[in-house]
Design an enzyme around this catalytic site. Structure first.
Site, PDB file in Angstrom:
ATOM      1  N   SER A 303      18.807  88.871  66.117  1.00 49.92           N
ATOM      2  CA  SER A 303      18.939  88.169  64.249  1.00 49.92           C
ATOM      3  C   SER A 303      19.570  89.143  63.685  1.00 49.92           C
ATOM      4  O   SER A 303      20.014  89.381  62.752  1.00 49.92           O
ATOM      5  CB  SER A 303      17.601  87.862  64.156  1.00 49.92           C
ATOM      6  OG  SER A 303      17.593  86.407  64.535  1.00 49.92           O
ATOM      7  N   HIS A 346      12.277  75.196  58.752  1.00 46.64           N
ATOM      8  CA  HIS A 346      12.150  76.420  57.828  1.00 46.64           C
ATOM      9  C   HIS A 346      12.509  75.242  56.621  1.00 46.64           C
ATOM     10  O   HIS A 346      11.896  75.362  55.465  1.00 46.64           O
ATOM     11  CB  HIS A 346      12.594  77.531  57.866  1.00 46.64           C
ATOM     12  CG  HIS A 346      13.098  78.719  58.451  1.00 46.64           C
ATOM     13  ND1 HIS A 346      12.931  78.429  59.609  1.00 46.64           N
ATOM     14  CD2 HIS A 346      12.166  79.309  58.374  1.00 46.64           C
ATOM     15  CE1 HIS A 346      12.598  79.391  60.534  1.00 46.64           C
ATOM     16  NE2 HIS A 346      11.654  79.946  59.535  1.00 46.64           N
ATOM     17  N   CYS A 359      16.068  82.224  59.432  1.00 45.37           N
ATOM     18  CA  CYS A 359      16.040  80.811  60.042  1.00 45.37           C
ATOM     19  C   CYS A 359      17.438  80.401  60.850  1.00 45.37           C
ATOM     20  O   CYS A 359      18.874  81.038  60.187  1.00 45.37           O
ATOM     21  CB  CYS A 359      16.327  79.932  58.524  1.00 45.37           C
ATOM     22  SG  CYS A 359      17.152  78.236  59.403  1.00 45.37           S
TER      23      CYS A 359
END
Lengths: 579, 370
Positions: A303, A346, A359
């Site tokens: 991420s 989310h 997300c």
């Protein structure tokens, strides 16, 4: 008449030669005879103190310690009694024999090194019974911080056969230690200095009578490196016994404040010549202590890569600050499904919240809208896939950024949409080293300037190599979100929230596709990433942490980064520094 | 060799040269003897064989009229240059491994033969042009015959021969006669070019040669212990005292303090064993040889013979003086062998041929028929 003149001149010169003979043989004859018969002139090498390596605050990281060895003079090598010498030194006869056979002409033979003070005293007392044997003092490197920073500072070793052949090193005596790793190797010629020599007259018992001549040593130059050894130490302590890497940079200069690779090793093992057992232990250690994970290991950035995806999506206007995307825990593409880490989803998110909560679905979508080639273009601009050029070790890994062309060339297959999805969240083909991640976060922190990373304390403020063509607005949006990651409720890195300083950063988890599928142990768990900078308003340190098999970035890597940042910043606040 | 030649043959000169050569062989024998029981290196045997080859070379040269040398001088010179170029291109095989024993002394050294080719050619050239020489003539002569070999020798590097070459050039032009302003011009040019040439010299030097020069200029700054070598050479000579330590009693040689003990430092070995007395006798034999050569030049029947004999005399004298000066610590060590004594086949052969030319010039001094 010329011939006569020539005869005169020649006669005159011969008279001078005769006069010189008279002087040497008749006037100085007795003394020179004494020298030739009773005495030997001996040359004793005086080691040159190697330059000291200091950290950025002038704290010495190494010192030179005297160490003693027994040498045998070359002229005595053929007449020496091997048996009695091997008894004296406690070395095997074969060993002594071999050393004498392998000697170089005119060079003293080192029979035993690394003597203890007790051994020195013992041998000193018996020297007169062993003509040709002497004790020589040399300087060995002592690394004051042991295994802390070992990958940066490096170690010394004797010339290996390959180096012995290289022109720059041909004048170095066989027994000399030269830098074999890290800073010690990189700046060896600066640190080394030139050994001096003392020519002494000794009597038949090897006692020094007088000094005939002396060549002064040239001390090696000292070196100030950009590492902050306290930060380095705190960072290494924070790792405990986990494996991984940490790189801390000054975002406005590119100086490396800390460069950690764990597990480490103790360079003092090498200082006086490493024993074969120690070397094998290091070499065959399954945890690879000699690997510099900060530069030589590349991992999927996970991420953390969303920073790159965000920049390219914002710059290409595939999304903007207001773009909302709904996450219901995943999305499908043909027969494939791509999940978000949050199974429940989310809900509907704007860019800011999507990055704060990391997300995946938002970034899948953003990536798809931007397109892989645009992502790759910005990724490369931000240094993914190009090494930082830090010559600390051979083989700095360049990382890797895939795109459509590469896929066709390398694999003979077209690029799939699904691959864009996983690349957008830093999985799949994309690879980065911890050093590259630190450089990336530095660029974000300083608003788009790329600096050369360096380990040397610069004398003047370094200039950036380039200014990236990315708008300040994009950086502001991004920085704001990175602050949120740490400081807003629901941010993935709340574990990095600090009372002392405002930190902004990004977590990441790099999936390990183990070949040993199904092995249940944590050894093959995911790698944990965290990259951050601080203080938020006026960034002074940019950091990247990777913990191998650490699981989640937030739980494994963020606390280490926080500890290091707090230690560094609090010391600077105390010192009242404001750079 | 006809009767006439034998009648006029210079036995004196041949005797001095043979005497020095034999002294050389026994000194090499002593200097290279092993310290403990074991094989004696065969340097002295090789040297002895070379002396014989030298004698054959000498006799061959004497049996030809030296006028032919003059006529063939250009061919000889081109062959010499060819040898130098070949050395430059092929490189010096045989270095490397034994380098510390023979600093630039190899089984075959074209530069040793070349210096002789140069003397023959250059003296011939000088006798053909009008003297006294103008400045331009000097410059032309330098560029045509001296510049190329000089740089080739520097490249080898054979510093000693390069130096001798330049000195030969200067000496021979001056002897031949130059216009008065040219002397002045040569001096100025020499002085101006010293730093320039010095730089070229310095760049072409190998480290060990630089060390030698530095060690000589400043014995305290001694980067690689060359000062130690100079010291040891002086110790060897001085320790001979008046009568010497005696044959095979020298310690400095077998003790292996000098890599060039049987080549460039042969004189030190000799002086150690034979003392002041022996050294003076040796000096006198050399001096006798030099006087005889000068006499040969004086009595030569033509300009070419006279200049050629003078050139050879000057060259050999330079070798003798430089080498001994080096061994005694009066001059920097630049690697110049001692004629007829230092170990080295090519040098020995070319020196014997040089003597052959001298004898040939002397034997034909009454010969008025060209």
């Amino acid at each position: 008449m010329t011939e006569r003149k020539i005869a005169y001149v020649i006669t005159l010169i011969f008279l001078v030669l005769g006069g010189r003979l008279f002087q040497l043989q008749l006037i100085q004859g007795n003394e020179l005879r004494r020298l030739s018969e009773e005495n030997r002139l001996q040359r004793i090498k005086i080691p040159s103190p190697r330059g000291v390596i200091y950290d950025r605050n002038g704290i010495p990281l190494v010192e030179n310690m005297p160490y003693y060895c027994v040498i045998l003079l070359p002229e005595a090598a053929d007449t020496v009694d091997i048996e009695s010498i091997s008894e004296l030194l406690g070395v095997s006869k074969e060993d002594v024999q071999k050393k004498i056979e392998d000697r170089k002409p005119f060079e003293p033979i080192r029979l035993k090194e690394r003597l203890s003070m007790k051994e020195v005293a013992f041998i000193e007392a018996r020297l007169s019974d062993y003509p040709g044997i002497q004790i020589e003092v040399d300087l060995a490197r002592h690394y004051l911080y042991g295994d802390v920073g070992a990958h940066v500072i490096g170690y010394l070793g004797k010339l290996n056969p390959e180096q012995a052949k290289s022109p720059g090193l041909k004048d170095i005596p066989a027994e000399a230690f030269i830098g074999q790793w890290g800073i010690e190797k990189l700046f060896d010629d600066i640190l080394r200095g030139v050994p001096g020599e003392k020519i002494i007259e000794v009597d038949a018992l090897g006692r020094e009578l007088r000094v005939v001549g002396e060549v002064p040593t040239v001390k090696g130059k000292d070196l100030h490196i950009s590492i902050d050894i306290q930060l380095q130490k705190e960072a290494e302590t924070a790792f405990g016994n986990r494996a991984g890497a940490l790189v801390a940079l000054k975002p406005d200069t590119g100086e490396i404040l800390a460069l950690v690779s764990r597990p480490s090793f103790d360079p003092n093992l090498f200082a006086k010549g490493i024993s074969p057992e120690d070397w094998l232990r290091l070499r065959d250690d399954g945890r690879f202590p000699m690997l510099n994970r900060a530069l030589q290991s590349q991992y999927p950035p996970g991420s953390v890569f969303k920073i790159v995806t965000a920049i390219s999506a914002l710059e290409k206007e595939a999304i903007n600050l207001e773009t909302k995307i709904t996450c219901s825990g995943g999305l499908t593409h043909g027969k494939w499904s791509f999940r978000c880490w949050k199974k429940a989803g989310h809900g509907t998110l704007s860019f800011h919240d999507a990055l704060v909560q990391s997300c995946d679905v938002y970034f899948y979508t953003a990536g798809r809208r931007t397109g892989i080639n645009s992502i790759a273009e910005y990724a490369r601009e931000l240094g993914v896939g190009s090494p930082c050029g830090l010559e600390l070790v051979k083989g700095e890994k360049p990382g890797f950024m895939p795109d459509e062309n590469w896929k066709i060339k390398a694999k003979g297959q077209p690029w799939y949409q699904g691959e864009t999805y996983i690349t957008s969240i830093g999985q799949g083909y994309v690879l980065m080293t911890p050093l590259q991640v630190a450089r990336l976060i530095s660029i974000v922190a300083n608003g788009g300037y790329m600096y050369d990373v360096t380990l040397i304390l610069p004398e003047e403020t370094p200039k950036p190599i380039k200014r990236l063509n990315i708008s300040q607005k994009t950086f502001e949006i991004l920085r704001n979100a990175l602050w949120g990651v740490v400081n807003e409720p629901g941010g993935t890195a709340h574990s990095a929230r600090s009372k002392i300083v405002e930190i902004a950063g990004k977590t990441g988890t790099a999936q390990v596709r183990s070949s040993k599928a199904g092995s249940a142990s944590g050894r093959f768990g995911d790698h944990a990433w965290f990259t951050a900078y601080a203080p938020y308003e006026n960034p002074q340190v940019a950091i990247a942490v990777l913990v191998e098999h650490g699981g989640h970035g937030a739980s494994a890597a963020a606390p280490i980064a926080k500890a290091a940042i707090e230690a560094y910043i609090s010391r600077h606040l105390k010192a009242g520094e404001d750079e | 060799m006809n009767k006439y030649l034998i009648k006029n043959f210079d036995w004196f000169m041949l005797t001095t040269v043979l005497l020095i050569s034999l002294i050389g062989v026994i000194t090499i024998f002593s200097a290279t003897r092993p310290l403990e029981e074991g094989g004696h290196s065969n340097f002295y045997i090789k040297q002895f064989i070379w002396v014989f080859i030298g004698i054959i070379g000498l006799i061959t040269v004497v049996s030809f009229d030296y006028v032919w040398l003059g006529r063939a001088s250009y061919i000889i010179y081109v062959l010499g240059i060819g040898l130098l170029l070949a050395t430059y291109i092929i490189g010096r095989a045989g270095g490397g491994a034994q380098r510390w024993i023979s600093l630039g002394v190899f089984s075959f050294q074209p530069s040793e033969l070349f210096k002789l080719c140069f003397v023959v050619m250059f003296t011939r050239y000088l006798t053909l042009i009008k003297a006294p020489l103008s400045g331009w003539a000097v410059i032309k002569a330098f560029l045509a015959f001296t510049a190329l070999p000089f740089f080739l020798l520097l490249k080898q590097p054979d510093l000693g021969t390069a130096l001798i070459l330049i000195l030969l050039f200067a000496f021979l032009t001056l002897i031949r006669g130059v216009k008065r302003n040219v002397v002045f011009f040569l001096l100025i040019a020499g002085i101006i070019s010293i730093p320039f040439l010095g730089n070229i010299f310095w760049d072409e030097l190998r480290d060990y040669q630089k060390n030698r020069l530095v060690a000589f200029m400043e014995p305290d700054v001694d980067p690689s212990g060359i000062g130690y070598q100079i010291t040891q050479s002086k110790v060897a000579i001085g320790s001979g005292k008046f009568l010497g330590k005696g044959f095979l009693k020298g310690t400095q040689g077998p003790f292996r303090f000098l890599p060039e003990k049987h080549t460039d430092f042969i004189f030190s070995m000799f002086a150690e064993e034979w003392g002041f007395l022996g050294s003076i006798v040796l000096l006198l034999i050399y001096l006798g040889f030099v006087y005889r050569s000068i006499d040969t030049a004086k009595n030569a029947k033509d300009d070419f013979g006279r200049l050629l004999a003078t050139g050879i005399t000057f060259m050999l004298s330079m070798y003798i003086v430089f080498n001994m000066g080096m061994a005694m610590g009066l001059l920097p060590i630049i690697g110049i062998p001692l004629p007829f004594m230092s170990y080295g086949g090519t040098a020995l052969l070319s020196n014997f041929i040089a003597v052959g030319i001298l004898i040939s010039i002397r034997a034909r001094r009454f010969d008025l028929f060209y």
